[in-house]
Enzyme design. Structure first.
Site, PDB file in Angstrom:
ATOM      1  N   TYR A  73     -24.151  -3.755  86.064  1.00 51.78           N
ATOM      2  CA  TYR A  73     -23.383  -3.877  87.293  1.00 51.78           C
ATOM      3  C   TYR A  73     -23.019  -2.445  87.661  1.00 51.78           C
ATOM      4  O   TYR A  73     -22.432  -1.717  86.854  1.00 51.78           O
ATOM      5  CB  TYR A  73     -22.083  -4.667  87.106  1.00 51.78           C
ATOM      6  CG  TYR A  73     -22.202  -6.032  86.483  1.00 51.78           C
ATOM      7  CD1 TYR A  73     -23.286  -6.859  86.769  1.00 51.78           C
ATOM      8  CD2 TYR A  73     -21.213  -6.501  85.631  1.00 51.78           C
ATOM      9  CE1 TYR A  73     -23.380  -8.118  86.203  1.00 51.78           C
ATOM     10  CE2 TYR A  73     -21.296  -7.771  85.064  1.00 51.78           C
ATOM     11  CZ  TYR A  73     -22.386  -8.572  85.343  1.00 51.78           C
ATOM     12  OH  TYR A  73     -22.466  -9.814  84.779  1.00 51.78           O
TER      13      TYR A  73
ATOM     14  N   CYS B 114     -19.396  -1.347  87.012  1.00 55.06           N
ATOM     15  CA  CYS B 114     -18.849  -1.549  85.665  1.00 55.06           C
ATOM     16  C   CYS B 114     -18.657  -0.197  84.977  1.00 55.06           C
ATOM     17  O   CYS B 114     -19.598   0.604  84.917  1.00 55.06           O
ATOM     18  CB  CYS B 114     -19.796  -2.427  84.851  1.00 55.06           C
ATOM     19  SG  CYS B 114     -19.480  -2.429  83.076  1.00 55.06           S
TER      20      CYS B 114
ATOM     21  N   PHE C  26     -18.463   0.550  81.840  1.00 51.36           N
ATOM     22  CA  PHE C  26     -19.312   0.701  80.655  1.00 51.36           C
ATOM     23  C   PHE C  26     -20.748   1.035  81.057  1.00 51.36           C
ATOM     24  O   PHE C  26     -21.413   1.846  80.407  1.00 51.36           O
ATOM     25  CB  PHE C  26     -19.258  -0.572  79.809  1.00 51.36           C
ATOM     26  CG  PHE C  26     -17.887  -0.892  79.291  1.00 51.36           C
ATOM     27  CD1 PHE C  26     -17.336  -0.151  78.258  1.00 51.36           C
ATOM     28  CD2 PHE C  26     -17.133  -1.899  79.852  1.00 51.36           C
ATOM     29  CE1 PHE C  26     -16.061  -0.425  77.780  1.00 51.36           C
ATOM     30  CE2 PHE C  26     -15.856  -2.190  79.394  1.00 51.36           C
ATOM     31  CZ  PHE C  26     -15.315  -1.444  78.352  1.00 51.36           C
ATOM     32  N   CYS C  27     -21.225   0.432  82.142  1.00 53.76           N
ATOM     33  CA  CYS C  27     -22.559   0.773  82.648  1.00 53.76           C
ATOM     34  C   CYS C  27     -22.581   2.199  83.193  1.00 53.76           C
ATOM     35  O   CYS C  27     -23.564   2.928  83.021  1.00 53.76           O
ATOM     36  CB  CYS C  27     -22.963  -0.204  83.742  1.00 53.76           C
ATOM     37  SG  CYS C  27     -23.094  -1.924  83.188  1.00 53.76           S
TER      38      CYS C  27
END
Length: 377
Positions: free
Chosen positions: A112, A115, A117-118
């Site tokens: 995503y 996001c 973390f991405c």
């Protein structure tokens, strides 16, 4: 270049001797044995058809001058060959030295875009110049990752066969691979075993061992972490980014109904939604997250004004870097720099980001990080 010039000079001298009908050489007996030289039907020169025919015609002629001419021509040709060979080798070596690390890997990132973390994984890949393809996952149906038993993002597929899960594992495993260059990605992945654990709510979750460690030999670690405690500090702040900083994002970007609506407008615009899903997410999602952000504030014991927690966290980070370093990693970012930058970057374009840049000391560091992580198109 000097070798090439010498080779050309030798060739010119040889051609001059062969073109001269009578060539007198002082004390040729001391230079060349008195013998006839019969060239075979194979030519080793590089001077084209004219050069070859002249060599074959001259070969049967007796005389030390002709022999000396052949020697000059052969020597020049051989020297030119060696020069070209060395030049090509040097050019290939320079290309390999300047090639991006790990270009032998085919990387596909399932994500995503908004996001944090991405975003951390993208920051790492961009900084290291690793080419990758992006598959934007629909956050409602998630059909793009229906083939995976691991249902979270990011997921990184390597060479279409090896699956890496969890942002910190992805980063640590790739860094280990790039530094050691001794093991395959599959072998590196064994250093980060998947384990069952329970979260704060008592729910069963998957966790990964050693996920903040770059698993390299002592000599490689000494080169990667030249100063005392640099490895320890990198691990500490990578954990801090995952366990504290990331939890400040939602309460700040959904702080008010207006900010929540702006945040979901950004999420829908950058994400992968159908028209209906986008409309539903923008309005109903914004309302829901505004309510949830209040619960998150209580869960993480934040102040009534959650901006103050964000400001304090960011200023703590800048203070830890210090005034004499560009990055936590020194002159270049380390994995902690990339993690913190990746988390903060998802707020770009929102009110929380503008407030952070105005009311904290993070601006200079953040701009430097933007510059070093720019992807070369």
């Amino acid at each position: 270049m000097m070798a090439a010039a010498c080779a050309r000079t030798l060739s010119k001298v040889g051609r001059f001797i062969l073109d001269t009908p009578k060539c007198r050489v002082t004390n040729t007996a001391a230079l060349v044995p008195r013998m006839s030289m019969r060239c075979q039907g194979r030519a080793y020169g590089t001077g084209g058809a004219g050069f070859k025919s002249r060599l074959l015609v001259a070969a049967p002629v007796r005389g030390s001058g002709r022999v000396l001419g052949c020697a000059f021509l052969l020597g020049g040709g051989f020297g030119l060959y060696q020069t070209i060979k060395l030049t090509l080798q040097r050019h290939l070596a320079e290309e390999q030295a300047n090639a991006p690390l790990g270009t032998g890997l085919k990387l596909t990132l399932y994500q995503y875009k908004t996001c944090p973390f991405c975003s951390k994984v993208r920051a790492f890949l961009d900084y290291h110049g690793l080419p990758y393809e992006i598959v934007e996952v629909n956050p409602v149906m998630r059909k793009e990752i229906k083939w995976s038993t691991y249902r979270k993002v990011p997921i990184l597929m390597v060479n279409e066969t090896v699956q890496l899960n969890d942002s910190s594992v992805i980063i640590s495993a790739l860094k280990t691979y790039l530094v050691s260059k001794e093991k395959t990605i599959s072998e590196v992945l064994t250093f980060y075993p998947e384990m069952k654990a329970k979260n704060d709510s008592g729910k069963d979750v998957k966790e990964f061992g050693n996920k903040y460690w770059v698993m390299v030999h002592d000599a490689e670690a000494d080169h990667l972490y030249p100063e005392k405690d640099t490895r320890k500090e990198e691990i500490k702040w990578r954990k801090w980014a995952d366990e504290w900083l990331v939890h400040l994002i939602s309460p700040n970007v959904y702080r008010t109904p207006t900010e929540a609506l702006a945040s979901f407008d950004y999420i829908v615009r950058e994400g992968k939604f159908s028209t209906f899903e986008g409309f539903f997410a923008k309005y109903f999602g914004a309302a829901a997250m505004w309510v949830i952000s209040k619960r998150l504030k209580n869960r993480h014991h934040l102040q009534d004004d959650v901006r103050q927690d964000l400001y304090k966290a960011v200023n703590d980070w800048v203070a830890a870097i210090g005034k004499n370093k560009k990055f936590m990693g020194g002159d270049q970012p380390n994995l902690a720099d990339l993690a913190v930058f990746g988390v903060l970057r998802v707020m770009e374009g929102l009110q929380a980001f503008d407030d952070m840049m105005e009311h904290t000391k993070v601006k200079n560091w953040y701009r430097r990080m933007q510059k070093v992580t720019e992807q070369v198109s």
